[in-house]
Structures are given as C-alpha cells and as structure tokens.
Design a protein around this motif. Structure first.
Motif, mmCIF file in Angstrom:
data_model
loop_
_atom_site.group_PDB
_atom_site.id
_atom_site.type_symbol
_atom_site.label_atom_id
_atom_site.label_comp_id
_atom_site.label_asym_id
_atom_site.label_seq_id
_atom_site.Cartn_x
_atom_site.Cartn_y
_atom_site.Cartn_z
ATOM 1 N N VAL A 107 67.653 100.174 -66.017
ATOM 2 C CA VAL A 107 66.993 99.787 -64.763
ATOM 3 C C VAL A 107 66.080 100.919 -64.278
ATOM 4 O O VAL A 107 64.935 100.689 -63.891
ATOM 5 N N LEU A 108 66.587 102.147 -64.337
ATOM 6 C CA LEU A 108 65.829 103.269 -63.773
ATOM 7 C C LEU A 108 64.596 103.622 -64.591
ATOM 8 O O LEU A 108 63.644 104.201 -64.068
ATOM 9 N N LYS A 162 75.029 109.830 -60.678
ATOM 10 C CA LYS A 162 75.477 108.453 -60.447
ATOM 11 C C LYS A 162 75.282 108.049 -58.982
ATOM 12 O O LYS A 162 74.878 106.917 -58.688
ATOM 13 N N VAL A 163 75.546 108.976 -58.062
ATOM 14 C CA VAL A 163 75.355 108.650 -56.640
ATOM 15 C C VAL A 163 73.882 108.310 -56.375
ATOM 16 O O VAL A 163 73.563 107.303 -55.739
ATOM 17 N N VAL A 164 72.987 109.148 -56.891
ATOM 18 C CA VAL A 164 71.558 108.898 -56.663
ATOM 19 C C VAL A 164 71.147 107.588 -57.341
ATOM 20 O O VAL A 164 70.390 106.784 -56.792
ATOM 21 N N SER A 165 71.678 107.358 -58.537
ATOM 22 C CA SER A 165 71.358 106.119 -59.247
ATOM 23 C C SER A 165 71.734 104.903 -58.400
ATOM 24 O O SER A 165 70.952 103.953 -58.275
ATOM 25 N N ASN A 166 72.921 104.937 -57.793
ATOM 26 C CA ASN A 166 73.343 103.801 -56.967
ATOM 27 C C ASN A 166 72.371 103.548 -55.824
ATOM 28 O O ASN A 166 72.004 102.408 -55.556
ATOM 29 N N LEU A 176 67.067 113.359 -57.665
ATOM 30 C CA LEU A 176 68.218 114.064 -58.229
ATOM 31 C C LEU A 176 67.991 115.570 -58.200
ATOM 32 O O LEU A 176 68.876 116.348 -57.838
ATOM 33 N N ARG A 177 66.779 115.983 -58.566
ATOM 34 C CA ARG A 177 66.480 117.410 -58.597
ATOM 35 C C ARG A 177 66.605 118.018 -57.195
ATOM 36 O O ARG A 177 67.174 119.080 -57.002
ATOM 37 N N ALA A 178 66.063 117.283 -56.200
ATOM 38 C CA ALA A 178 66.133 117.777 -54.820
ATOM 39 C C ALA A 178 67.590 117.901 -54.366
ATOM 40 O O ALA A 178 67.964 118.865 -53.698
ATOM 41 N N LEU A 179 68.399 116.943 -54.750
ATOM 42 C CA LEU A 179 69.808 116.971 -54.336
ATOM 43 C C LEU A 179 70.551 118.109 -55.039
ATOM 44 O O LEU A 179 71.357 118.816 -54.427
#
Ligand code: ADP
Ligand code: MG
Ligand code: ZN
Length: 483
Positions: free
Chosen positions: A313-314, A344-348, A328-331
């Motif tokens: 999906v991504l 996985k959190v960012v993916s959701n 993701l990088r920023a997080l």
C-alpha cells in the motif's frame, strides 16, 4: 486484444530542442523562441536530459537501448504546429523490445511486452472556447514527450487499466513525468480488436483516443469492445478507424475519415545528427536511477519490518512512499523507540488516516495540510503519553483545518491526557458512588460490568483519562470493596 500507446510529458527544465522553459501554466505564448516557433534558419539542438530520461524508462522496462537512433520529421498541417512537422522517431527508435510486469486484481502478475519507446516533441494547443476565433498557445510546442507502445498483450479493459497504472507508477518513481492524466501530462490511446477463441490471427483494430482518466480508459474500452462485438455478431465487419471517447455521453464516436487520413511522410530530420548513446552513458543513467517500486517495497519489508500488505500500500505511489519515509525519519529523530515499532505506528497512520483524507479530497498526499513533520510530531505526543490514541484522532482532524503544531492544538483544546492518579481516583470514586446497583452486581460476580465503569469514568473525564491508569485504579478500588 488490447495494445496501448502512452504519451508521457517529461519533467525537463527546458524544451526538447531549444532553451525555452518546459513549465506548465504560464501566460500563452510566453515560453517561445525562434526555434520552437519554427522560424526559417533556426536549428534544433537535442536536450541531453531528454535522452537521460528516456534511457531511464528504457532500463526500467528492460528495453534494448539502441547505440544509434534517428530523429525523424512527422509531417502534417495543423494551426498549432508552426514548423509543419513534429520531430519524433520512426524507423530507429531509441528503446525497443522491453516488458512491464503488471499486478492484476486476483493478485497474479502478468508480463506485457513493450514494442518501443521513442522520444518526440509536443505540438501547441488550439483554444476553441474563448470567443468566435480559434486561438493558439505555443507554450507546449517543443515540450519533450516519450511515447510508450505496448504489444497487443492485454486481454481486458481491466488489464489495460493495470498496465496504465504501472506505467504511471514507473514514470513517477523515475521522476521523469508527473503522471497527471487530468492535466494531460500522461495521455493514453487504446487499440483494440476481437478474435474468436482459439484463433491466432489478430482481428481488425480500432483506436480510441481522448480519455483523460484511468477509469475512462477502462470505460471506453468496455464500450468499444461491446460495439465491435455487436458488429461481428451481426455478421458485419469492423472498420479500422480512430474513435474519440465522449466521457459525458459514455460513447466513442468515429472521427471523420478525413481527419484521420494521415500520411505523415516521415523522413530523417536533416537538421539533427543521429543520437549516439554509448555504454558509459547508459551506465551513468543506471547509476543515477531513483529507487524502483518493487525495490522500495522489499526494502520496507526487510529494513523496516513492515508486513507485505503495508509495504504494498505504501509504495503503490511514490508520493505516498516519500510521505511515509519522511514521517518516519522525523519521528526517529525525536523518539527512542525501536525503529520497527515506529515504522508500524507511522504505517498505520499513513495507511488509514492520511490516505483516507487524501482520497476523500482527491488530492495527492503532498497537498494535505498534514505534513510528514506534523504527523511525526503528533505521533510523538502519543508515544510520550501526552495524548491517547483516541484523542490523537481529534488532533489529526484539527490539523486538517489549522496550521498549528500538534502540541499547540493539544494545549488550545485541552486535549492533554490526564495521567495524574489523584485526579483519576477522584473520578473513579464519583462514578462508583453514583452507581450503587452496578457495584453490587459486580461484587456479586458479574465481571462484565467492569467495562461500564471504565466507560463512565472516561465520560466523566471527557475522554482524557489515561486508559491504563483508569483501569488500574478501578480494579484497585473494586477489589478493596470486596473485602
Ligand atoms: P498503427 O500503425 O495503427 O499505429 P501499430 O502497429 O503502430 O499501429 O500499433 C499501435 C498499437 O496498436 C500498439 O499498441 C499495438 O500493440 C496495437 N495493435 C496493433 N495491432 C492490433 C490489433 N490487431 N489488435 C489490438 N491492438 C493492436
Ligand atoms: Mg501507432
Ligand atoms: Zn523555444
């Protein structure tokens, strides 16, 4: 049997054979010079980046890259074509004999042959809807295009749709075209014929033009297949012709035969030398190739530990994959949690909320007010316990209408999660005191009622109570009552 001819407008800074800007959307006839206006005595010079870009596409589609190819003149008369010919390629195109792999609805994959990919320049634009006269805008005249021609390997309108989706995915990943069908930077003509099951010879084909969306390509082909089927069922013959899709009426109408009676009298352009692409040139293009979708998908699985579904999906669209990786990088820069957890959190969040809003609004994710940086900041607030996942949904909605930082939204709307056990204990006591009946039932053994107390406490706290602490304190109080 369906074969596609796809034109992709390239994202070069300048035009194919002069130094004018190839940018879209400037005032009519401002991006022009004597070369692209076809003034006598001017000479074209081939844009090197155009060759880089078409070689990129050739490599991505496994084509043979010709060491020597020829630019040809395609002659015809039209008011938006000042030279009286388009520079194109005919007998010796630069890319030949490649293939695409497409994903079908049932999850299977299919190889589709690429006959050729050649370079050409666009014509200008005739404007018919601004008063009684036809006006001409030559800004697009000389803008570089590539034409991708597939073999007649496609067997249904849906397969044609998937092939087009794949071509769009490739050109956008390669960064050579923005892939926008509505604005015409990606255009598709579809050729279709029928043949009896079990026979080998191709039937007479027609060509359908003028579809400006993926869905319309599919619909136009469904219509045209039905029309040809009707003719053949009646014992009539299909006439080889070009039809124009009318999206509003849902029909394809034959062009008047005069309009399509083309004899382009192709011949090699005497003003341009052959294009020589040697091995070092191909190697340098290969080295500078952006990451292709399958590679990115595999990397998301292996490097980030994402499930196959998420990775698919991504990476379906480059923009979404970019958005995801930037978030993701920023997080990661601000959180100490493990990379796989964060991934996985960012993916959701991207797969559900970000894609849902982009879909509802029909805009690319890059046009959303929620940027990767802001999304990461919001997820950071969940991870450090400032807000609950539930409150985060409210913060996300607010981020769509306000440009404030997530922490400012949380403060302004008082959404900060309450973890202070004193404050929560007070609410728990109030709830238990107010529901004598239920407390008795619980103490008598009806454990199911516990959820009711949690709900009531959360309600009293306007959803801001830390669920974990609420649960703990409720259990503690009720257990002490049992004694
Ligand atoms: P034309 O000379 O009319 O442009 P081409 O041979 O260049 O025809 O093919 C153009 C496109 O039409 C290609 O995508 C090709 O795969 C497709 N095509 C050719 N013949 C058929 C056919 N009989 N049925 C369906 N598609 C066809
Ligand atoms: Mg053709
Ligand atoms: Zn110019």
């Amino acid at each position: 049997m369906i074969g596609l001819e796809v034109h992709a407008q390239l994202l070069t800074a300048s035009k194919a054979f002069c130094g004018c800007t190839a940018a879209f959307g400037n005032a009519p006839n401002t991006n022009v010079c004597p070369v692209c206006l076809g003034m006598p005595g001017t000479l074209p010079v081939l844009n090197r980046t155009l060759v880089d870009y078409i070689v990129r596409m050739g490599i991505a589609t496994e084509c043979r890259i010709a060491p020597r190819s020829i630019l040809a003149r395609k002659n015809y008369f039209y008011p938006d074509l000042p030279k009286g010919y388009q520079i194109s390629q005919y007998e010796e195109p630069i890319c030949t004999g490649g293939a695409l792999t497409i994903d079908l609805d049932d999850g299977s994959r299919k190889r589709v042959g690429i006959t050729r990919i050649h370079m050409e320049e666009d014509a200008g634009k005739s404007i018919h809807d601004q008063g009684p006269d036809t006006l001409v805008d030559l800004n697009r005249c000389g803008v570089p295009l590539i034409e991708i021609v597939t073999e007649p390997d496609l067997r249904s309108p849906r397969e044609a749709y998937h092939a087009l989706v794949r071509i769009r995915q490739l050109v956008t990943y390669l960064g050579i075209c923005d892939g926008n069908m509505e604005e015409g930077s990606l255009r598709c003509d579809a050729n279709v014929s029928l043949r009896k099951k079990g026979t080998q010879a191709l039937g007479t084909k027609t060509e359908v033009k003028n579809m400006n969306s993926f869905r319309n390509v599919e619909k136009a082909l469904e219509f045209e297949i039905g029309r040809q089927q009707g003719l053949l069922d009646d014992g009539a013959r299909v006439v080889q012709e070009t039809l124009l899709w009318d999206a509003d009426a849902g029909v394809a109408i034959p062009m008047r035969s005069k309009e399509e009676a083309h004899d382009y009298r192709y011949f090699p352009d005497p003003d341009l030398v052959p294009v020589l692409v040697d091995e070092p040139w191909i190697a340098s293009v290969r080295q500078a190739m952006p990451e292709l979708p399958e590679h990115r998908r595999d990397r998301f699985q292996q490097e980030l530990g994402l499930p196959r579904y998420d990775a698919n999906v991504l990476t379906a669209e480059r923009e979404v994959a970019d958005f995801y990786e930037q978030s993701l990088r920023a997080l990661e820069a601000s959180s100490s949690a493990s990379r796989e957890n964060l991934a996985k959190v960012v993916s959701n969040w991207v797969m559900t909320d970000v894609l849902r809003v982009a879909g509802d609004r029909s805009v690319p994710v890059s046009a959303l007010p929620v940027t990767p940086g802001r999304l990461a900041a919001m997820i950071g607030l969940i991870l450090d316990g400032t807000i609950s996942g539930k409150l985060a949904k409210d913060v996300f909605e607010e981020m769509l209408v306000s440009s404030e930082e997530p922490s400012a939204i949380v403060r302004r709307k008082g959404l900060v999660q309450v973890t202070d056990s004193g404050a929560i204990a007070a609410c728990v006591d109030t709830v238990l005191a107010a529901h004598d009946e239920q407390v008795k039932k619980y103490l008598a053994g009806n454990e199911k009622i516990f959820g009711f107390f949690v709900g009531e406490t959360m309600k009293l706290m306007q959803g801001k109570g830390n669920p974990k602490v609420v649960n703990e304190l409720l259990r503690e109080r009720l257990t002490s009552m049992k004694v």
